[in-house]
Design an enzyme around this catalytic site. Structure first.
Site, PDB file in Angstrom:
ATOM      1  N   LYS A  53      22.568 -65.650 -15.722  1.00 47.78           N
ATOM      2  CA  LYS A  53      21.994 -66.946 -16.497  1.00 47.78           C
ATOM      3  C   LYS A  53      22.105 -68.020 -15.745  1.00 47.78           C
ATOM      4  O   LYS A  53      21.309 -69.058 -15.600  1.00 47.78           O
ATOM      5  CB  LYS A  53      23.148 -67.203 -17.766  1.00 47.78           C
ATOM      6  CG  LYS A  53      22.768 -68.221 -18.775  1.00 47.78           C
ATOM      7  CD  LYS A  53      23.709 -68.100 -19.818  1.00 47.78           C
ATOM      8  CE  LYS A  53      23.600 -67.262 -20.680  1.00 47.78           C
ATOM      9  NZ  LYS A  53      24.990 -66.811 -21.287  1.00 47.78           N
ATOM     10  N   ARG A 123      29.666 -71.539 -20.918  1.00 50.13           N
ATOM     11  CA  ARG A 123      29.110 -70.161 -21.269  1.00 50.13           C
ATOM     12  C   ARG A 123      29.442 -69.403 -19.923  1.00 50.13           C
ATOM     13  O   ARG A 123      29.481 -69.710 -18.794  1.00 50.13           O
ATOM     14  CB  ARG A 123      27.592 -70.240 -21.403  1.00 50.13           C
ATOM     15  CG  ARG A 123      26.985 -70.939 -22.375  1.00 50.13           C
ATOM     16  CD  ARG A 123      25.524 -71.282 -21.903  1.00 50.13           C
ATOM     17  NE  ARG A 123      25.206 -72.372 -23.048  1.00 50.13           N
ATOM     18  CZ  ARG A 123      24.260 -72.362 -24.050  1.00 50.13           C
ATOM     19  NH1 ARG A 123      23.768 -70.975 -24.277  1.00 50.13           N
ATOM     20  NH2 ARG A 123      23.835 -73.100 -24.601  1.00 50.13           N
ATOM     21  N   GLY A 132      28.352 -59.999 -25.888  1.00 47.12           N
ATOM     22  CA  GLY A 132      29.512 -60.140 -26.791  1.00 47.12           C
ATOM     23  C   GLY A 132      30.867 -60.210 -26.235  1.00 47.12           C
ATOM     24  O   GLY A 132      31.968 -60.384 -26.812  1.00 47.12           O
ATOM     25  N   MET A 134      32.001 -62.647 -24.307  1.00 46.66           N
ATOM     26  CA  MET A 134      32.939 -64.134 -24.729  1.00 46.66           C
ATOM     27  C   MET A 134      31.673 -65.068 -25.190  1.00 46.66           C
ATOM     28  O   MET A 134      30.675 -65.070 -24.800  1.00 46.66           O
ATOM     29  CB  MET A 134      33.320 -64.588 -23.198  1.00 46.66           C
ATOM     30  CG  MET A 134      34.230 -65.846 -23.883  1.00 46.66           C
ATOM     31  SD  MET A 134      34.569 -66.905 -22.627  1.00 46.66           S
ATOM     32  CE  MET A 134      34.420 -68.449 -23.371  1.00 46.66           C
ATOM     33  N   ARG A 367      11.169 -66.940 -20.916  1.00 39.97           N
ATOM     34  CA  ARG A 367      11.297 -65.243 -20.581  1.00 39.97           C
ATOM     35  C   ARG A 367       9.969 -65.039 -20.638  1.00 39.97           C
ATOM     36  O   ARG A 367       9.021 -65.490 -21.352  1.00 39.97           O
ATOM     37  CB  ARG A 367      12.266 -64.789 -21.530  1.00 39.97           C
ATOM     38  CG  ARG A 367      12.049 -64.937 -22.908  1.00 39.97           C
ATOM     39  CD  ARG A 367      13.078 -64.187 -23.871  1.00 39.97           C
ATOM     40  NE  ARG A 367      12.803 -64.721 -25.051  1.00 39.97           N
ATOM     41  CZ  ARG A 367      13.660 -64.633 -25.974  1.00 39.97           C
ATOM     42  NH1 ARG A 367      14.851 -63.942 -25.761  1.00 39.97           N
ATOM     43  NH2 ARG A 367      13.437 -64.985 -27.321  1.00 39.97           N
ATOM     44  N   HIS A 490      -7.071 -24.455 -30.089  1.00 37.54           N
ATOM     45  CA  HIS A 490      -8.498 -24.769 -30.155  1.00 37.54           C
ATOM     46  C   HIS A 490      -8.778 -26.107 -30.530  1.00 37.54           C
ATOM     47  O   HIS A 490      -9.666 -27.006 -30.315  1.00 37.54           O
ATOM     48  CB  HIS A 490      -9.137 -23.715 -30.847  1.00 37.54           C
ATOM     49  CG  HIS A 490     -10.737 -23.917 -31.012  1.00 37.54           C
ATOM     50  ND1 HIS A 490     -11.108 -24.664 -32.341  1.00 37.54           N
ATOM     51  CD2 HIS A 490     -11.632 -23.704 -30.247  1.00 37.54           C
ATOM     52  CE1 HIS A 490     -12.682 -24.638 -31.878  1.00 37.54           C
ATOM     53  NE2 HIS A 490     -12.764 -24.092 -30.785  1.00 37.54           N
ATOM     54  N   ARG A 598     -17.924 -26.233 -20.525  1.00 36.43           N
ATOM     55  CA  ARG A 598     -17.685 -24.648 -20.859  1.00 36.43           C
ATOM     56  C   ARG A 598     -18.712 -24.201 -21.430  1.00 36.43           C
ATOM     57  O   ARG A 598     -19.276 -24.415 -22.608  1.00 36.43           O
ATOM     58  CB  ARG A 598     -16.443 -24.641 -21.980  1.00 36.43           C
ATOM     59  CG  ARG A 598     -15.128 -25.044 -21.307  1.00 36.43           C
ATOM     60  CD  ARG A 598     -14.112 -25.149 -22.598  1.00 36.43           C
ATOM     61  NE  ARG A 598     -12.474 -25.254 -22.165  1.00 36.43           N
ATOM     62  CZ  ARG A 598     -11.849 -26.244 -22.135  1.00 36.43           C
ATOM     63  NH1 ARG A 598     -12.316 -27.367 -22.360  1.00 36.43           N
ATOM     64  NH2 ARG A 598     -10.649 -25.938 -21.963  1.00 36.43           N
ATOM     65  N   GLU A 789      -6.214 -20.070 -12.231  1.00 32.67           N
ATOM     66  CA  GLU A 789      -5.563 -20.137 -13.752  1.00 32.67           C
ATOM     67  C   GLU A 789      -4.444 -19.006 -13.534  1.00 32.67           C
ATOM     68  O   GLU A 789      -3.949 -18.632 -14.614  1.00 32.67           O
ATOM     69  CB  GLU A 789      -6.679 -19.794 -14.715  1.00 32.67           C
ATOM     70  CG  GLU A 789      -7.697 -20.776 -14.525  1.00 32.67           C
ATOM     71  CD  GLU A 789      -8.686 -20.601 -15.814  1.00 32.67           C
ATOM     72  OE1 GLU A 789      -8.778 -20.859 -17.008  1.00 32.67           O
ATOM     73  OE2 GLU A 789      -9.676 -19.652 -15.455  1.00 32.67           O
ATOM     74  N   SER A 808     -10.443 -25.319  -8.977  1.00 27.83           N
ATOM     75  CA  SER A 808     -10.324 -26.149 -10.154  1.00 27.83           C
ATOM     76  C   SER A 808      -9.125 -25.753 -10.770  1.00 27.83           C
ATOM     77  O   SER A 808      -9.269 -24.492 -11.171  1.00 27.83           O
ATOM     78  CB  SER A 808     -11.449 -26.332 -10.992  1.00 27.83           C
ATOM     79  OG  SER A 808     -10.990 -27.162 -12.216  1.00 27.83           O
ATOM     80  N   ASN A 812      -4.053 -24.876 -18.262  1.00 26.74           N
ATOM     81  CA  ASN A 812      -4.005 -24.372 -19.691  1.00 26.74           C
ATOM     82  C   ASN A 812      -3.484 -22.857 -19.333  1.00 26.74           C
ATOM     83  O   ASN A 812      -2.518 -22.439 -19.909  1.00 26.74           O
ATOM     84  CB  ASN A 812      -5.061 -24.341 -20.640  1.00 26.74           C
ATOM     85  CG  ASN A 812      -5.508 -25.856 -20.881  1.00 26.74           C
ATOM     86  OD1 ASN A 812      -4.918 -26.834 -20.603  1.00 26.74           O
ATOM     87  ND2 ASN A 812      -6.788 -25.977 -21.105  1.00 26.74           N
ATOM     88  N   CYS A 876      -8.737 -29.147 -14.501  1.00 29.34           N
ATOM     89  CA  CYS A 876      -9.930 -29.327 -15.589  1.00 29.34           C
ATOM     90  C   CYS A 876      -8.895 -28.670 -16.866  1.00 29.34           C
ATOM     91  O   CYS A 876      -9.548 -28.804 -18.076  1.00 29.34           O
ATOM     92  CB  CYS A 876     -10.928 -28.570 -15.537  1.00 29.34           C
ATOM     93  SG  CYS A 876     -11.056 -26.934 -15.420  1.00 29.34           S
ATOM     94  N   TYR A 896      -9.668 -34.975  -7.546  1.00 28.10           N
ATOM     95  CA  TYR A 896     -10.207 -35.481  -8.927  1.00 28.10           C
ATOM     96  C   TYR A 896      -9.066 -34.921  -9.992  1.00 28.10           C
ATOM     97  O   TYR A 896      -8.825 -33.688  -9.852  1.00 28.10           O
ATOM     98  CB  TYR A 896     -11.514 -35.203  -9.148  1.00 28.10           C
ATOM     99  CG  TYR A 896     -11.917 -34.038  -9.187  1.00 28.10           C
ATOM    100  CD1 TYR A 896     -12.157 -33.308 -10.684  1.00 28.10           C
ATOM    101  CD2 TYR A 896     -12.382 -33.086  -8.443  1.00 28.10           C
ATOM    102  CE1 TYR A 896     -12.169 -31.980 -10.957  1.00 28.10           C
ATOM    103  CE2 TYR A 896     -12.699 -31.919  -8.544  1.00 28.10           C
ATOM    104  CZ  TYR A 896     -12.578 -31.404  -9.744  1.00 28.10           C
ATOM    105  OH  TYR A 896     -13.003 -29.906 -10.074  1.00 28.10           O
TER     106      TYR A 896
END
Ligand code: PEP
Ligand code: MG
Length: 926
Positions: A53, A123, A132, A134, A367, A490, A598, A789, A808, A812, A876, A896
């Protein structure tokens, strides 16, 4: 010996004493530079010395903001006080008195002077906020005389007496440690006696009476009277703050929050300012820009002759802050200048609290302002244009989740809260594709499409799960809801691809397809009735909820921000698109290539499916060739459309991947038809159906995901992929001749061993070359590569890269096969529990499992590039649109990431965030 020890100890103490006497224990808010110099320029250390503060108030003062004058007693003073057996360190109190003099000079008031009394607050403020620990003591400096003086000055005895009783009460409880109850009970009793319900009914005389009562409570509990000397009040309050550092409450808090004991707390002594000193006083709160839209226009409210609580409590109607330009033009001008300076200093939109005391403006707090996603983007872009922040800072400020929220229709918070309160929450599932939608439910794709197209209804298609032949219904629908499946089911994959809001795996829903209704949470919804789904949270509501729609093209600030993101990122963002219109959309969203088309999706179109089936069932090669010849023009025009849409960019076309049975009619349904025909003695067409049924039965596999699919299918039935490659290259040549820059990349799926590639790829390359020759095109930029894959492919990537010109990651399948979890079933069966139980940190079908799947990917990139240094690497799988996974792809050196068109903007931002966090270079270069 003893003697020497004693001398050593004594000289140590003398040095300590010497240092302490000359030490600076107190810093005025104007002395932040001295504090910085003492701490070697470290702002963190200044915060340690002055507390959070105190450092903040000093920093604001340095920024030229009128902060009520004050000073901070350091945390070192606190530590010395505790170490010295509860005694102020030498020199400290003199420094406090000197600082107080300076504050008196700055305010023109005097501590304890009835003619113009200075009041202060005291303060605590440690380095880290400890709520809390003080409470604050306000109004220090009030006594019987100064209170009378204040009454004269303000003409407001009620306010003064109320302030005075607050001081006596706070002093009693916070400083002297008297419990709150005696004070509270006394006030309660008094009000009951007077017949009052609220404090607001208390008059000036009433509060004066309470001052007397509270003083008596102190006398009764402590045996001495409330100190009238302001300096005594101040020193006792300061001691109380120091004491509170070693109090039980504070120690407990520090243990829990892992805060070391030796930090100590600072004490801030701040001039009290009052907004209720007449019509040249006031108080208010404001945002320096609009927190909803980001517009650069101050937005706030204020009240004349009022205290802060009055604005917040909403007892009186507030005025917009710009009205101050009429009521207090000079103050308004100053306020606008100060807030502009605050923004410049913090380089952030601010949320401020201020008070005007008799024409003088004071800033009490500032702030960083909380704001909406739209406001975040606009403020970030504007601040770059204003020269306040860099493009990098702007890009890093906007979070990917905020962008997600911006790009889809959404239910606002209030709408959802109200619906939940009204008991409309119906079910909860996996948040598969973001966006919100309301519509009438239909339980099959044909009806969903019909109702949407012919009857112009808003439709939500509901199914237990979806299959490729449901896609037309999903595309026509505003949203998709399933009771089964997970994030890579799917329904989820297709919905994300097309930007359709989708919730999957809402397993508490019982769908009765026969009766055309569903039940969940004790509520039954029939076909044609309304529901609302929120793909961002996975929540489903009964009834229609209002949605709000964004439009990317109109979001010019966002487009600017994303262009900056592209200039920062190393990773490119490509898109998974099967059709030209998706490719065009992806390009509009900023995709720099197609990472996955696909091709099988094209085979499901009604005009093509019978030809595909004929081709699959053909025993006679001539029949098969005829079917393939029929399919070729379809595919050629599909690819031509894609190349055209992506002029100048690479387009990766994946050869056919799924098991053949997916193209065939449903076995169970066909069996039923055959049995019915037999029972009814119907012979016409029966033999064909029986042959078809037998063929489908013969194709049956126990584990089709691990069966005859991907490159295995190409080797088993090369004619189909040969046709596809011919179609790709014929289209590429035709488009090239039209002046389109075509960069086809042919992708072979599901490779497990290099031998598979060695078998199929040369045949396909031969066809490509043959087509180029036939078409007379001598230069075409093309590649042949593969998907990684299967774990074995990742482990043997070095061998594979000798043949494949690009990789690639099909994450999945790679996740499915690395974990051994079925991608279609795991999320509905056990994955949720696994995440809940902490067995898995995240759903690995949504976010790459870096330790397992990720390790395989890293190995594949390294081994692949060791053989082919310029190997192009992408991803992908569904993870390509997930910010955490994108960061990982940046780290392992991908070129990529490819994701659904709708996620392209988010991926662009995530790619930039990764570069900002880790640098642009490859990890192995470092
Ligand atoms: C993958 O497996 O990650 C992939 C992209 O292929 P599909 O989802 O079509 O199996
Ligand atoms: Mg796959």
């Amino acid at each position: 010996m003893f003697h020497l020890d004693y001398i050593a100890a004594l000289s140590g103490w003398l040095i300590f004493k010497e240092q302490n006497v000359s030490k600076q224990w107190v810093y005025l808010f104007t002395e932040v530079a001295q504090a910085e110099a003492y701490k070697g320029g470290s702002w963190d250390a200044v915060r340690g010395l002055l507390g959070g503060k105190g450092a903040g108030l000093a920093d604001m003062t340095r920024a030229g903001v009128p902060v009520p004058p004050g000073f901070t007693i350091t945390t070192e003073a606190c530590n010395a006080y505790v170490a010295g057996g509860d005694k102020f360190p030498e020199g400290m109190w003199d420094q406090v008195l000197a600082a107080l003099k300076k504050v008196e000079e700055a305010t023109g008031k005097k501590f304890g002077d009835p003619a113009n009394p200075l009041l202060v607050s005291c303060r605590s403020g440690a380095k880290f906020s400890m709520p809390g620990m003080m409470d604050t003591v306000l109004n220090i400096g009030l006594n019987d005389e100064t209170a009378a003086g204040m009454v004269k000055l303000t003409g407001n005895p009620r306010f003064v007496n109320d302030s005075y009783r607050r001081l006596v009460e706070m002093f009693g409880s916070v400083v002297l440690g008297i419990p709150d109850e005696p004070f509270e009970d006394a006030l309660k009793e008094y009000k009951a006696h007077k017949g009052y319900k609220l404090d607001t009914e208390m008059t000036a005389e009433d509060w004066q009476a309470m001052v007397g009562t509270f003083k008596a409570i102190i006398k009764k509990h402590k045996g001495f009277v409330f100190p009238q000397e302001p300096l005594k009040q101040l020193s006792l309050a300061t001691e109380a703050v120091f004491h509170s550092w070693m109090g039980k409450k504070a120690i407990d808090y520090r243990r829990a929050a892992n805060i070391p004991d030796d930090l100590g707390t600072a004490v801030n002594i701040v001039t009290m300012v009052f907004g209720n000193m007449g019509n040249d006083s006031g108080t208010g709160v404001a945002f320096t820009r609009n927190p909803s839209t980001g517009e650069k226009k101050m937005m706030g409210e204020y009240l004349l002759n009022a205290q802060g609580e009055d604005v917040v409590a909403g007892i009186r109607n507030t005025d917009p802050v710009e009205n101050m330009s009429q009521t207090m033009p000079d103050v308004y001008k100053q306020f606008m200048e100060i807030t502009a300076r605050l923004e410049k200093h913090y380089k952030e939109m601010q949320d401020v609290e201020f008070t005007i005391e008799r024409g003088k403006l004071w800033m009490l707090q500032t702030r960083t302002a909380k704001r909406t996603a739209a406001s975040e983007v606009k403020v970030a872009v504007d601040m770059v244009n204003e020269g306040l922040i860099t493009k990098e800072e702007a890009v890093s400020r906007v979070k990917t989740e905020q962008l997600d929220a911006l790009l889809h229709p959404y239910f606002d918070e209030a709408t959802m809260k109200a619906a939940e309160k009204a008991g409309k929450l119906y079910a909860k599932g996996v948040n598969a594709s973001p966006g919100a939608a309301s519509g009438q439910i239909y339980f099959d794709a044909d009806t969903a499409e019909k109702m949407a197209k012919e009857h112009k209804q808003s439709v939500i298609m509901v199914r237990p799960f979806t299959k490729p032949d449901d896609v037309h219904g999903m595309l026509a629908a505003k949203g998709v809801l399933t009771s089964e499946g997970g994030a890579s089911s799917h329904a989820a994959v297709v919905a994300r691809q097309f930007g359709v809001p989708c919730v999957v795996g809402a397993s508490m829903m019982q769908i009765d397809l026969e009766k055309r209704l569903m039940t969940s949470n004790g509520i039954t919804v029939k076909e044609g009735e309304w529901i609302s789904i929120d793909g961002a949270t996975g929540k489903v509501f009964v009834g229609e909820l209002k949605t709000t729609n964004p439009n990317l093209e109109e979001m010019t600030d966002l487009l600017t921000l994303l262009n900056w993101a592209d200039s920062i990122a190393r990773l490119q963002v490509w898109a998974n698109s099967d059709y030209p219109q998706d490719a065009r959309r992806a390009r509009k969203f900023g995709a720099k290539g197609i990472g996955l088309c696909r091709t099988e999706h094209m085979f499901f179109e009604p005009a093509r499916l019978p030809i595909v089936q004929r081709m699959i069932l053909a025993k006679d090669p001539a029949v098969q060739k005829a079917a393939l010849d029929e399919l070729l023009p379809f595919q050629r025009s599909d690819f031509a459309g894609l190349f055209n849409a992506m002029d100048g960019y690479p387009v990766i076309i994946r050869l056919i991947d799924p098991p053949m049975h997916e193209f065939m009619p449903d076995e169970e349904k066909l069996f039923e038809e055959v049995v019915t025909m037999r029972v009814q003695g119907e012979t016409k067409g029966l033999a064909e159906k029986e042959t078809l049924l037998a063929a489908i039965k013969a194709m049956h596999e126990s584990n089709p995901m691990m069966g005859l699919r991907g490159v295995r299918l190409s080797i088993y039935m090369p004619e189909l992929v040969e046709m596809q490659v011919r179609a790709i290259f014929e289209a590429a040549c035709d488009e090239t001749k039209k002046g389109i820059v075509v960069k086809p990349e042919v992708m072979i799926p599901l490779t497990g061993t290099v031998k598979e590639l060695e078998w199929i790829q040369p045949r396909l390359v031969r066809i490509a070359k043959q087509v180029l020759e036939e078409k007379g095109v001598d230069k075409l930029n093309y590649k042949f590569g593969t998907m990684i894959e299967i774990p074995r492919a990742a482990v043997t990537a070095g061998e594979i890269a000798a043949v494949a010109e690009f990789f690639s990651f099909g994450t999945n399948d790679l996740t499915q096969m690395t974990f051994g979890y079925s991608r279609d079933d795991a999320e509905r069966n056990f994955l949720v529990k696994y995440v809940e139980e902490g067995i898995l940190v995240k759903n690995p079908f949504q976010t790459i499992d870096r330790a397992g799947v990720g390790k395989l990917m890293q190995m594949a990139v390294n081994d692949g590039r060791a053989v082919r240094p310029n190997l192009e690497v992408g991803i992908c799988g569904e993870h390509g649109g997930d910010p955490d996974s994108i960061e990982f792809c940046h780290l392992i050196g991908n070129n990529y990431v490819s994701c659904s068109p709708f996620r392209v903007p988010i991926a662009r931002l995530a790619a930039a965030h990764a570069a900002l966090k880790h640098g642009k270079g490859l990890v192995q270069d470092k």
